[in-house]
Design an enzyme around this catalytic site. Structure first.
Site, short mmCIF file in Angstrom:
data_model
loop_
_atom_site.label_atom_id
_atom_site.label_comp_id
_atom_site.label_asym_id
_atom_site.label_seq_id
_atom_site.Cartn_x
_atom_site.Cartn_y
_atom_site.Cartn_z
N LYS A 119 -10.25 -1.34 10.88
CA LYS A 119 -10.34 -2.97 10.23
C LYS A 119 -10.29 -4.13 10.81
CE LYS A 119 -7.93 -0.66 6.86
NZ LYS A 119 -8.44 -0.29 5.30
N GLN A 145 -4.37 -5.08 7.20
CA GLN A 145 -4.99 -6.43 6.30
C GLN A 145 -5.43 -7.79 6.66
OE1 GLN A 145 -7.48 -5.58 3.82
NE2 GLN A 145 -7.16 -3.24 4.33
N HIS A 190 1.05 -0.94 -0.26
CA HIS A 190 0.18 -0.08 0.03
C HIS A 190 0.95 0.88 0.44
CE1 HIS A 190 -2.35 3.17 1.37
NE2 HIS A 190 -3.88 2.11 1.38
N CYS A 236 -4.63 2.20 -3.90
CA CYS A 236 -3.70 2.79 -2.76
C CYS A 236 -2.51 1.93 -3.51
CB CYS A 236 -3.64 3.53 -1.45
SG CYS A 236 -4.94 5.01 -1.18
N ASP A 294 3.23 -4.91 8.14
CA ASP A 294 1.79 -3.71 8.17
C ASP A 294 0.25 -4.59 7.75
OD1 ASP A 294 -0.24 -2.52 6.77
OD2 ASP A 294 0.78 -1.47 5.04
#
Length: 404
Positions: free
Chosen positions: A224, A201, A123, A362, A198
């Protein structure tokens, strides 16, 4: 699993609304999940009867707010299995957490023209902050094949004496690919290189144990996982957080201030300048407790069932091309309909009550690699149903007829 999904769904009042006079079919969960009444009520209760700033307040409301805020930190510690509560830093989300680390390492670790290994799937929030860190940092991307698999055979060759960090997504927000983190982290550490994950997700689709993974930094956003927007987490190993300088200056992150010199607070407070998002942290705790009451592992399995069903249904649509078919994937499906533009599809099926996301998500470098302008993306949560996936498939067929 169907009974679990129905029980879970009952806690989300927004799922009962209508859009364009159609029942809402919300399939944009990779962008943000909806909020259960438990989270809504927790935030509301704080503002109704507990609103106060935290830390150092002599009055009861401040003490209670501080206790609730720090209880949220402890809840996150246990959720990630961090070794210490002070390894948990509250941020506005994954983006701010990555920027915090990038700016800190830019001042303490990186030298001119050092290199960072990432992946083509990243991303923008895991690309741009490193470019802004200064020192002419060079990003070296790990390639991905057409199916969405990282080409790990190329990974070792990316390391050299200039490599200072590996930063990698836990799960792609476009392809759904879940990365083999343990192997990626093991190899990085064999080269004495720290790693940031990261988890924006991955936090929903993976049971994440930061000590078992042995990652040096881990970031995620509360929204999320059914928590409010504007609250996120940076986990960092104590020794790394101690090395990083403060990201912002202001109240609460100081030990002593004079016009000549400032000394800084202990972990984690040196990274939490200013009035924090107390309500957001309380909402995050409520969301984690809510997930725990159903069993995070069971919710993951419910999403996996939905994803596999959706893959089967969408493959039956003539002219539909799935983007990324890695069998080990999050509840994210990207696709294109031959002869149509993603934004046209998204707009048309919105009028049928179907909420999806379109565009490059993104992830422009990934789109360039796949040689496509963008995708339609449907992403699921445990409150979605097989009937909603059928509605998506039906809407796509109608939209295709209208456009071709």
């Amino acid at each position: 699993m169907e009974e679990l999904r129905q029980q879970f769904r009952r806690h989300f009042p927004i799922l009962d609304i209508r859009v364009h006079d159609k029942p809402l079919v919300y399939l944009d969960n990779a962008a943000t999940t909806q909020k259960p009444v438990e989270v809504i009520d927790a935030e509301s209760a704080y503002y109704r009867s507990g609103n106060s700033n935290v830390h150092r307040g002599a009055h009861l409301l401040s003490q209670q707010a501080t206790e609730a805020y720090e209880a949220a930190r402890t809840t996150v510690q246990h959720f990630l299995n961090a070794a210490h509560a002070h390894e948990i830093v509250f941020t506005r989300g994954t983006t701010e957490a990555i920027n915090l680390v990038a700016q800190g390492l830019g001042k303490t670790l990186f030298q001119e023209e050092d290199e960072i290994i990432c992946s083509v799937m990243e991303h923008h929030s895991n690309i741009v902050p490193w470019q802004l860190a200064g020192k002419n940092i060079r990003l070296r991307p790990l390639p991905v094949d057409e199916e969405g698999n990282l080409q790990l055979e190329s990974y070792e060759s990316l390391f050299n004496e200039k490599t200072k960090l590996v930063t990698i997504t836990q799960a792609s927000n476009v392809l759904g690919t879940i990365t083999p983190l343990k192997e990626i982290i093991r190899i990085a550490h064999n080269h004495q290189v720290p790693i940031l994950v990261d988890g924006a997700q991955g936090i929903k689709c993976c049971l994440t144990d930061v000590q078992e993974l042995d990652c040096d930094f881990y970031c995620f956003s509360g929204h999320k996982i059914y928590a409010p927007m504007g609250i996120g987490v940076l986990y960092g190993k104590e020794r790394w957080l101690e090395q990083l300088p403060p990201y912002q200056g202001g109240g609460d992150m100081i030990r002593h201030v004079s016009f000549e010199k400032t000394t800084f607070n202990e972990l984690p407070f040196k990274f939490e300048a200013g009035t924090p998002n107390v309500a957001g942290a309380i909402g995050l705790k409520a969301a984690i407790d809510f997930i725990g009451s159903f069993g995070h592992d069971r919710l993951i399995r419910a999403e996996e069932e939905l994803t596999q069903y959706a893959m089967r249904q969408l493959k039956q649509i003539q002219g539909l091309r799935l983007i990324g078919e890695n069998p080990h994937k999050a509840a994210v499906i990207s696709f294109l309909l031959e002869g149509t533009h993603p934004s046209d599809i998204g707009t048309l099926i919105d009028f049928m009550g179907i909420a999806v996301r379109t565009g490059h998500h993104c992830c422009q470098p990934l789109m360039d690699r796949l040689q496509i302008p963008g995708t339609v993306r449907a992403s699921f949560a445990a409150y979605n149903t097989f009937e909603e996936i059928d509605a998506l498939a039906s809407a796509l067929k109608q939209a295709e007829k209208m456009l071709l």
